[in-house]
Design a protein around this motif. Structure first.
Motif, PDB file in Angstrom:
ATOM      1  N   PRO A 171       0.908  -1.283   0.004  1.00 24.68           N
ATOM      2  CA  PRO A 171       0.010   0.056   0.040  1.00 24.68           C
ATOM      3  C   PRO A 171       0.870   1.236   0.067  1.00 24.68           C
ATOM      4  O   PRO A 171       2.157   1.162   0.309  1.00 24.68           O
ATOM      5  N   PRO A 172       0.265   2.384  -0.477  1.00 24.65           N
ATOM      6  CA  PRO A 172       1.010   3.632  -0.394  1.00 24.65           C
ATOM      7  C   PRO A 172       1.524   3.708   1.187  1.00 24.65           C
ATOM      8  O   PRO A 172       0.528   3.629   2.087  1.00 24.65           O
ATOM      9  N   ALA A 173       2.281   4.494   1.421  1.00 26.93           N
ATOM     10  CA  ALA A 173       2.730   4.902   2.748  1.00 26.93           C
ATOM     11  C   ALA A 173       1.426   5.775   3.617  1.00 26.93           C
ATOM     12  O   ALA A 173       1.332   5.411   4.736  1.00 26.93           O
ATOM     13  N   SER A 174       0.525   6.480   2.857  1.00 21.64           N
ATOM     14  CA  SER A 174      -0.436   7.262   3.610  1.00 21.64           C
ATOM     15  C   SER A 174      -1.594   6.176   3.824  1.00 21.64           C
ATOM     16  O   SER A 174      -2.476   6.599   4.573  1.00 21.64           O
ATOM     17  N   PHE A 175      -1.684   5.129   3.653  1.00 20.54           N
ATOM     18  CA  PHE A 175      -2.862   4.230   3.867  1.00 20.54           C
ATOM     19  C   PHE A 175      -2.774   3.738   5.267  1.00 20.54           C
ATOM     20  O   PHE A 175      -1.798   3.130   5.713  1.00 20.54           O
ATOM     21  N   ASP A 176      -3.691   4.148   6.048  1.00 22.00           N
ATOM     22  CA  ASP A 176      -3.808   3.609   7.444  1.00 22.00           C
ATOM     23  C   ASP A 176      -2.631   4.484   8.193  1.00 22.00           C
ATOM     24  O   ASP A 176      -2.360   3.605   9.247  1.00 22.00           O
ATOM     25  N   ALA A 177      -2.065   5.318   7.860  1.00 21.47           N
ATOM     26  CA  ALA A 177      -1.089   6.310   8.562  1.00 21.47           C
ATOM     27  C   ALA A 177      -1.397   6.633   9.918  1.00 21.47           C
ATOM     28  O   ALA A 177      -2.553   7.073   9.927  1.00 21.47           O
ATOM     29  N   LYS A 178      -0.700   6.372  10.950  1.00 18.48           N
ATOM     30  CA  LYS A 178      -1.162   6.862  12.182  1.00 18.48           C
ATOM     31  C   LYS A 178      -1.168   8.317  12.420  1.00 18.48           C
ATOM     32  O   LYS A 178      -1.749   9.026  13.107  1.00 18.48           O
ATOM     33  N   ASP A 179      -0.344   8.983  11.659  1.00 18.66           N
ATOM     34  CA  ASP A 179       0.040  10.493  11.825  1.00 18.66           C
ATOM     35  C   ASP A 179      -0.741  11.237  10.779  1.00 18.66           C
ATOM     36  O   ASP A 179      -0.745  12.477  10.518  1.00 18.66           O
ATOM     37  N   ARG A 180      -1.603  10.607  10.109  1.00 12.91           N
ATOM     38  CA  ARG A 180      -2.472  11.274   9.057  1.00 12.91           C
ATOM     39  C   ARG A 180      -3.512  12.135   9.837  1.00 12.91           C
ATOM     40  O   ARG A 180      -3.783  12.189  10.841  1.00 12.91           O
ATOM     41  N   SER A 181      -4.122  13.052   8.875  1.00  9.67           N
ATOM     42  CA  SER A 181      -4.949  14.121   9.342  1.00  9.67           C
ATOM     43  C   SER A 181      -6.376  13.379  10.060  1.00  9.67           C
ATOM     44  O   SER A 181      -6.825  12.154   9.536  1.00  9.67           O
TER      45      SER A 181
END
Length: 287
Positions: A171-181
Motif C-alpha cells: 500500500p502507499p505510505a499514507s494508507f492507514d498511517a497513524k499520523d495522517r489528518s
C-alpha cells in the motif's frame, strides 16, 4: 455520508462400518461323565474374534481440480465465478497476519488456472468534511448526512494471476498511517477486469457502520466487479470543517450521537432533574 467530489466452496464420502465377527466354537458332544472326548476343543479356546483391516478413506477432491494439462480450465467462467476465486485467495491488510500488504496467495487445490485473470488493486484517499445546514443532499434512506467526503485516486497495480505463485502489493505510505489528518480516510478496492470508473465508486459510506468478522467496515460499491475491499476510516471527522480541515482537538469534540462519558455530572443521584443528596440518605439520625 454521501460523496461530494469524484477524483483523477458434496461429495458424499462412503462410510464403511468395520464389524467385529465373533465365532463360538462348541465341538460336538461331551462324554456322560463330563470327560472331554478326543477332538473336543479346550475350554480356553472356545471364542475368538477378528477385525478386518480398515479401508482407506478416500481423499476429498480439490475445489479447483486440474486436468490433464496440469491446470484448472476456467474458460467460460462467469464474472461471479471469477470474482469468487479472487476473493478466496486475496488477503487485505486487516486479514494479513504477515504484514500490512495486499497478497494474492497460491493455495494447493485452487490453481493454477489455465487462463490468467486480470485483477486491479487500487488505493483511494477519502477526505471528510462536516455537513453544513445549507446542504440539501439526503442519504438513500432519507436522513441528512453528518459528513460529506471527497474521493481521490492514489495508486493502482494491475495483476495477471493464475494462483501458481503468491503476488504482493504494497500500500502507499499514507494508507492507514497513524499520523495522517483526523479528516482523512483510505479505501482499498480489488476489482476483476478493468480499473474502476468514477460511476462505479461508492456514493455513500457509513461512518462507524456495519463490520465483517475481520472488523472491516462495509462499503457499497456501485459495481459487481469488486471482489474485495477495505476501508480505513478517519479518526475524528467531527472536528472537520466542510472543506475537510481539522478545526479543533478531537478530544474536545464528541462525535455526533455519542453518549457523554460522565453519566452523573453532579453529586446528585439518580439524575440531576429529580435528585436527592446521597449523604442525607446515609447519614445516621441525630439522637
Amino acid at each position: 455520508m454521501p460523496r461530494r467530489i469524484s477524483g483523477s466452496k458434496n461429495s458424499v464420502v462412503p462410510v464403511v462400518a468395520a464389524v467385529a465377527v465373533t465365532v463360538l466354537l462348541t465341538g460336538g458332544c461331551s462324554s456322560a461323565h463330563g470327560t472331554a472326548l478326543p477332538g473336543d476343543p479346550s475350554e480356553s479356546a472356545t471364542e475368538w474374534s477378528e477385525s478386518p483391516s480398515p479401508l482407506p478413506t478416500p481423499s476429498p477432491s480439490p475445489p479447483y481440480p486440474t486436468g490433464a494439462s496440469g491446470c484448472h480450465d476456467n474458460t467460460g467462467w462467469s464474472a461471479e465465478q471469477t470474482k469468487d476465486w479472487v476473493r478466496l485467495l486475496m488477503d487485505t491488510p486487516k486479514e494479513n497476519y504477515q504484514g500490512d500488504e495486499v497478497t494474492l496467495l497460491s493455495v494447493p487445490g485452487y490453481g493454477p488456472l489455465c487462463r490468467k485473470i486480470t485483477v486491479q488493486v487500487e488505493f483511494w484517499k477519502l477526505v471528510y468534511g462536516v455537513a453544513t445546514v445549507t446542504d440539501n443532499d439526503r442519504l438513500s434512506d432519507g436522513r441528512r448526512a453528518d459528513y460529506y467526503f471527497d474521493i481521490r485516486h492514489v495508486k493502482r497495480v494491475e495483476l495477471r494471476v493464475d494462483g501458481s505463485v503468491d503476488r504482493t502489493v504494497l500500500p502507499p505510505a499514507s494508507f492507514d498511517a497513524k499520523d495522517r489528518s483526523p479528516c482523512e480516510g483510505a479505501l482499498l478496492s480489488i476489482t476483476v477486469g478493468k480499473p474502476l470508473k468514477s460511476k462505479e465508486l461508492p456514493k455513500e459510506v457509513d461512518v462507524g457502520g456495519r463490520e465483517d468478522s475481520w472488523g472491516r467496515a462495509t462499503v457499497d460499491f456501485r459495481s459487481e466487479r469488486v471482489a474485495d475491499h477495505e476501508l480505513s476510516e478517519p479518526s475524528a471527522p467531527q472536528v472537520c470543517s466542510p472543506e475537510g480541515k481539522p478545526t479543533a482537538d478531537p478530544a474536545d469534540v464528541p462525535a455526533p450521537g455519542s453518549q457523554p462519558t460522565d453519566l452523573y455530572p453532579t453529586d446528585l443521584l439518580p439524575t440531576p432533574d429529580y435528585s436527592f443528596d446521597i449523604d442525607d440518605v446515609l447519614r445516621s439520625p441525630s439522637p
